[in-house]
Design a protein around this motif. Structure first.
Motif, short mmCIF file in Angstrom:
data_model
loop_
_atom_site.label_atom_id
_atom_site.label_comp_id
_atom_site.label_asym_id
_atom_site.label_seq_id
_atom_site.Cartn_x
_atom_site.Cartn_y
_atom_site.Cartn_z
N VAL A 162 0.82 -1.22 0.00
CA VAL A 162 0.00 0.00 0.00
C VAL A 162 0.85 1.26 0.00
CG1 VAL A 162 -1.89 -1.19 1.16
CG2 VAL A 162 -0.27 0.13 2.52
N GLN A 163 2.10 1.15 0.45
CA GLN A 163 2.97 2.32 0.50
C GLN A 163 3.76 2.54 -0.79
OE1 GLN A 163 5.33 1.67 4.03
NE2 GLN A 163 3.66 2.25 5.42
N ALA A 164 3.68 1.60 -1.71
CA ALA A 164 4.40 1.73 -2.98
C ALA A 164 3.84 2.90 -3.79
CB ALA A 164 4.28 0.44 -3.79
N ALA A 165 4.71 3.59 -4.49
CA ALA A 165 4.28 4.73 -5.31
C ALA A 165 3.27 4.27 -6.35
CB ALA A 165 5.49 5.36 -5.99
N GLY A 166 2.17 5.02 -6.46
CA GLY A 166 1.16 4.72 -7.46
C GLY A 166 0.38 3.45 -7.20
N ALA A 167 0.33 3.01 -5.95
CA ALA A 167 -0.35 1.75 -5.63
C ALA A 167 -1.83 1.82 -5.98
CB ALA A 167 -0.18 1.43 -4.16
N THR A 168 -2.35 0.72 -6.50
CA THR A 168 -3.76 0.56 -6.83
C THR A 168 -4.24 -0.76 -6.22
OG1 THR A 168 -3.31 -0.68 -8.85
CG2 THR A 168 -3.44 1.74 -9.04
N PRO A 169 -5.55 -0.99 -6.17
CA PRO A 169 -6.01 -2.30 -5.69
C PRO A 169 -5.38 -3.46 -6.44
CG PRO A 169 -7.84 -0.77 -5.72
CD PRO A 169 -6.68 -0.05 -6.35
N LEU A 170 -5.21 -3.32 -7.75
CA LEU A 170 -4.60 -4.39 -8.54
C LEU A 170 -3.16 -4.63 -8.12
CD1 LEU A 170 -4.57 -6.41 -10.88
CD2 LEU A 170 -3.94 -4.51 -12.40
N SER A 171 -2.38 -3.56 -7.96
CA SER A 171 -0.98 -3.74 -7.59
C SER A 171 -0.84 -4.29 -6.18
CB SER A 171 -0.22 -2.41 -7.72
OG SER A 171 -0.60 -1.48 -6.72
N VAL A 172 -1.73 -3.88 -5.28
CA VAL A 172 -1.68 -4.40 -3.91
C VAL A 172 -1.94 -5.90 -3.90
CG1 VAL A 172 -2.88 -4.39 -1.68
CG2 VAL A 172 -2.27 -2.23 -2.78
N ARG A 173 -2.99 -6.32 -4.58
CA ARG A 173 -3.31 -7.75 -4.61
C ARG A 173 -2.16 -8.56 -5.21
NH1 ARG A 173 -8.43 -5.47 -6.97
NH2 ARG A 173 -9.90 -5.27 -5.24
N SER A 174 -1.60 -8.06 -6.31
CA SER A 174 -0.52 -8.78 -7.00
C SER A 174 0.74 -8.83 -6.15
CB SER A 174 -0.24 -8.10 -8.34
OG SER A 174 0.85 -8.70 -8.99
N THR A 175 1.11 -7.69 -5.56
CA THR A 175 2.34 -7.62 -4.76
C THR A 175 2.28 -8.53 -3.55
OG1 THR A 175 2.78 -5.34 -5.47
CG2 THR A 175 3.83 -6.08 -3.43
N VAL A 176 1.16 -8.49 -2.84
CA VAL A 176 1.02 -9.32 -1.64
C VAL A 176 1.09 -10.80 -2.00
CG1 VAL A 176 -0.54 -9.99 0.23
CG2 VAL A 176 -0.23 -7.57 -0.34
N HIS A 177 0.38 -11.20 -3.05
CA HIS A 177 0.43 -12.59 -3.49
C HIS A 177 1.87 -13.02 -3.77
CE1 HIS A 177 -3.34 -14.77 -3.99
NE2 HIS A 177 -3.94 -13.62 -4.25
N GLN A 178 2.57 -12.22 -4.53
CA GLN A 178 3.94 -12.59 -4.92
C GLN A 178 4.86 -12.68 -3.72
OE1 GLN A 178 5.21 -9.81 -7.93
NE2 GLN A 178 3.51 -10.32 -9.31
N MET A 179 4.78 -11.69 -2.82
CA MET A 179 5.68 -11.67 -1.66
C MET A 179 5.45 -12.87 -0.75
SD MET A 179 5.77 -7.60 -0.64
CE MET A 179 6.97 -7.87 0.68
N LEU A 180 4.20 -13.21 -0.53
CA LEU A 180 3.91 -14.28 0.43
C LEU A 180 4.07 -15.66 -0.19
CD1 LEU A 180 0.96 -12.72 2.43
CD2 LEU A 180 3.41 -12.72 2.93
N GLU A 181 3.81 -15.78 -1.46
CA GLU A 181 4.07 -17.07 -2.10
C GLU A 181 5.56 -17.38 -2.12
OE1 GLU A 181 2.05 -16.83 -5.83
OE2 GLU A 181 0.08 -17.27 -4.94
N ARG A 182 6.39 -16.34 -2.22
CA ARG A 182 7.85 -16.56 -2.13
C ARG A 182 8.24 -17.07 -0.75
NH1 ARG A 182 8.48 -11.66 -5.26
NH2 ARG A 182 8.87 -10.48 -3.34
N GLU A 183 7.43 -16.74 0.26
CA GLU A 183 7.69 -17.21 1.62
C GLU A 183 7.12 -18.60 1.87
OE1 GLU A 183 9.42 -15.83 4.02
OE2 GLU A 183 9.86 -13.91 3.04
#
Length: 213
Positions: free
Chosen positions: A137-158
């Motif tokens: 949510v703190q990323a520049a230009g964040a949108t609902p789409l980018s939030v959903r995608s970023t969270v998925h990617q970060m946590l799946e890597r974990e």
């Protein structure tokens, strides 16, 4: 819980038994169904859960007639369901709802009774949930789409399984369109962690306030 309340100076505790609350069996002949959340985020995973939440809370409010009810923000949909029930059933004139901020460990993990079931390996990974929410949510230009995608990617890597990542309207928990503004949103998540046969499900959320809030 009783020990903590005693330490804080509580003078009385109302602790009814299941038989007291459901004398004719659960859920009873009359229930409160919060239709507006059906199929959304946590309600999609637990279809009957919020009917139970709304019904038992209404019973407790009727029995106790409280001036104030306090709920934790971590269970975001529960808070929205209770707030809407008080408004729709005109109980908000006689009692106030207070949403308490999520209590966190030093590393950001939301405190929960579920944390006792985490293995050491799970506990080491779990703080990544809050970090992913914040970073997205703190990323520049964040949108609902980018939030959903970023969270998925970060946590799946974990190595976590994401049950859902929701970016929803703060009043009704309706999902926001991909390109909508993030303001006045609740970003909530449910993750499943697995380790050597142990499975645990964790919830977390953060609020994205509107301008000037």
């Amino acid at each position: 819980d009783l020990k903590k309340l005693r330490e804080r100076g509580a003078s009385a505790v109302f602790a009814p038994t299941p038989g007291d609350m459901y004398p004719h069996g659960s859920p009873g002949g009359t229930v409160v169904v919060p239709h507006f959340v059906q199929g959304r985020s946590e309600a999609s995973c637990r279809p009957e859960h919020f009917t139970g939440v709304a019904t038992v809370c209404l019973k407790l409010f009727n029995l106790c007639d409280p001036h104030v009810a306090i709920f934790g923000q971590k269970d975001a949909m529960q808070c929205v369901v209770i707030a809407r029930m008080l408004e729709d059933l005109m109980l908000d004139e006689r009692m106030s709802l207070v949403i308490a901020g999520t209590s966190r460990e030093a590393d950001g993990l939301a405190r929960s009774s579920r944390n006792r079931y985490l293995t050491e390996g799970m506990r080491q990974k779990a703080p990544a949930i809050y970090r992913a929410l914040l970073d997205s949510v703190q990323a520049a230009g964040a949108t609902p789409l980018s939030v959903r995608s970023t969270v998925h990617q970060m946590l799946e890597r974990e190595g976590m399984e994401v049950s859902y990542i929701s970016v929803a309207d703060a009043r009704g928990m309706a999902e926001k369109p991909d390109s909508a503004e993030l303001q006045n949103s609740i970003v909530s998540i449910a993750c499943i962690l697995k380790d050597n046969g142990v499975v645990s499900r964790l919830l977390d959320c953060i609020l994205v306030p509107g301008t000037g809030e």
